[in-house]
Design a protein around this motif. Structure first.
Motif, short mmCIF file in Angstrom:
data_model
loop_
_atom_site.label_atom_id
_atom_site.label_comp_id
_atom_site.label_asym_id
_atom_site.label_seq_id
_atom_site.Cartn_x
_atom_site.Cartn_y
_atom_site.Cartn_z
N SER A 189 1.84 0.47 7.62
CA SER A 189 1.87 -0.98 7.81
C SER A 189 1.56 -1.70 6.50
O SER A 189 2.25 -2.65 6.13
CB SER A 189 0.87 -1.38 8.89
N ARG A 190 0.56 -1.22 5.79
CA ARG A 190 0.21 -1.82 4.50
C ARG A 190 1.35 -1.67 3.49
O ARG A 190 1.66 -2.60 2.75
CB ARG A 190 -1.06 -1.19 3.94
N LEU A 191 1.98 -0.50 3.48
CA LEU A 191 3.09 -0.28 2.57
C LEU A 191 4.27 -1.18 2.94
O LEU A 191 4.92 -1.75 2.06
CB LEU A 191 3.52 1.20 2.61
N ASN A 192 4.53 -1.34 4.22
CA ASN A 192 5.62 -2.22 4.67
C ASN A 192 5.36 -3.65 4.20
O ASN A 192 6.27 -4.34 3.75
CB ASN A 192 5.78 -2.16 6.18
N MET A 193 4.11 -4.11 4.29
CA MET A 193 3.77 -5.47 3.84
C MET A 193 3.92 -5.57 2.32
O MET A 193 4.42 -6.56 1.81
CB MET A 193 2.36 -5.85 4.28
N TRP A 194 3.49 -4.55 1.60
CA TRP A 194 3.60 -4.55 0.14
C TRP A 194 5.06 -4.62 -0.30
O TRP A 194 5.39 -5.21 -1.32
CB TRP A 194 2.92 -3.30 -0.42
N LEU A 195 5.95 -4.02 0.51
CA LEU A 195 7.38 -4.03 0.21
C LEU A 195 8.07 -5.32 0.68
O LEU A 195 9.28 -5.46 0.53
CB LEU A 195 8.07 -2.82 0.84
N GLY A 196 7.31 -6.25 1.26
CA GLY A 196 7.87 -7.53 1.65
C GLY A 196 8.09 -7.72 3.13
O GLY A 196 8.57 -8.76 3.57
N GLY A 197 7.74 -6.73 3.93
CA GLY A 197 7.90 -6.84 5.38
C GLY A 197 6.63 -7.34 6.04
O GLY A 197 5.63 -7.64 5.38
N ALA A 198 6.68 -7.42 7.34
CA ALA A 198 5.51 -7.85 8.12
C ALA A 198 4.64 -6.64 8.45
O ALA A 198 5.06 -5.49 8.28
CB ALA A 198 5.99 -8.52 9.41
N ALA A 199 3.44 -6.92 8.92
CA ALA A 199 2.58 -5.85 9.42
C ALA A 199 3.28 -5.20 10.61
O ALA A 199 3.95 -5.87 11.39
CB ALA A 199 1.23 -6.42 9.84
N LEU A 200 3.15 -3.89 10.72
CA LEU A 200 3.77 -3.19 11.84
C LEU A 200 3.00 -3.51 13.13
O LEU A 200 1.77 -3.60 13.10
CB LEU A 200 3.79 -1.68 11.59
N PRO A 201 3.69 -3.68 14.25
CA PRO A 201 3.01 -4.01 15.50
C PRO A 201 2.19 -2.83 16.01
O PRO A 201 2.49 -1.68 15.70
CB PRO A 201 4.15 -4.33 16.46
N PRO A 202 1.16 -3.11 16.81
CA PRO A 202 0.36 -2.01 17.37
C PRO A 202 1.21 -1.16 18.31
O PRO A 202 2.14 -1.66 18.94
CB PRO A 202 -0.77 -2.71 18.13
N PHE A 203 0.87 0.11 18.39
CA PHE A 203 1.58 1.05 19.27
C PHE A 203 0.82 1.17 20.59
O PHE A 203 -0.41 1.22 20.61
CB PHE A 203 1.64 2.43 18.62
N ALA A 204 1.56 1.27 21.66
CA ALA A 204 0.97 1.61 22.96
C ALA A 204 0.84 3.14 23.02
O ALA A 204 1.42 3.85 22.20
CB ALA A 204 1.87 1.10 24.08
N HIS A 205 0.10 3.62 23.99
CA HIS A 205 -0.12 5.07 24.11
C HIS A 205 1.19 5.83 24.27
O HIS A 205 1.34 6.93 23.72
CB HIS A 205 -1.06 5.38 25.27
#
Length: 149
Positions: free
Chosen positions: A41-57
């Motif tokens: 998620s942090r890498l995706n934001m660093w590359l210009g994307g949004a934070a990744l959404p939380p995952f369900a089980h």
């Protein structure tokens, strides 16, 4: 088109398996995936994307099942590489790449580019032409021994 020898191809297949083990290991358990997902998620934001959404089980379950299957497949290729396994793996990589392109078209996931490029490069390497094995031929010497040409 240039070809590779079978021993070189088997090294490529073995190396791709080792690469997969290193990349997919964090997807193997819910605990390692939780740590890795935060970093993705942090890498995706660093590359210009949004934070990744939380995952369900259920998402974590499916992710870990996929991770375990890829790990088993990778160990198989690492321990007993073959032309057939390499070709199957290359085909699988092109299928994975198809779904990665689909995800990229949906938007907001620049981190997928890192996985996509690797999949395509390994796929091409594993579909590269392999030189035919040299056929054994009979020698002209007495005894008709088989020799490599």
């Amino acid at each position: 088109m240039p070809t590779v020898t079978l021993p070189t191809y088997l090294r490529i297949t073995r190396t791709s398996a080792l690469f997969d083990i290193l990349v997919v290991a964090p997807f193997a358990t819910p605990w390692t995936f939780a740590l890795f997902y935060l970093q993705l998620s942090r890498l995706n934001m660093w590359l210009g994307g949004a934070a990744l959404p939380p995952f369900a089980h259920i998402h974590i379950l499916i992710t870990c099942l996929m991770g375990n299957l890829v790990l088993l497949w990778s160990v198989r290729r690492l321990l007993e590489p073959s032309l057939a396994l390499g070709r199957y793996d290359g085909a699988g990589r092109f299928l994975f790449a198809t779904w990665m392109v689909w995800a990229l078209v949906q938007g907001g996931l620049p981190v997928v580019w890192l996985f996509l490029v690797a999949e395509l490069l390994w796929g091409v390497a594993q579909w590269w032409p392999v030189a035919p094995a040299r056929a054994a031929r009979r020698s002209n010497r007495p005894g008709l021994k088989l020799v490599r040409s």
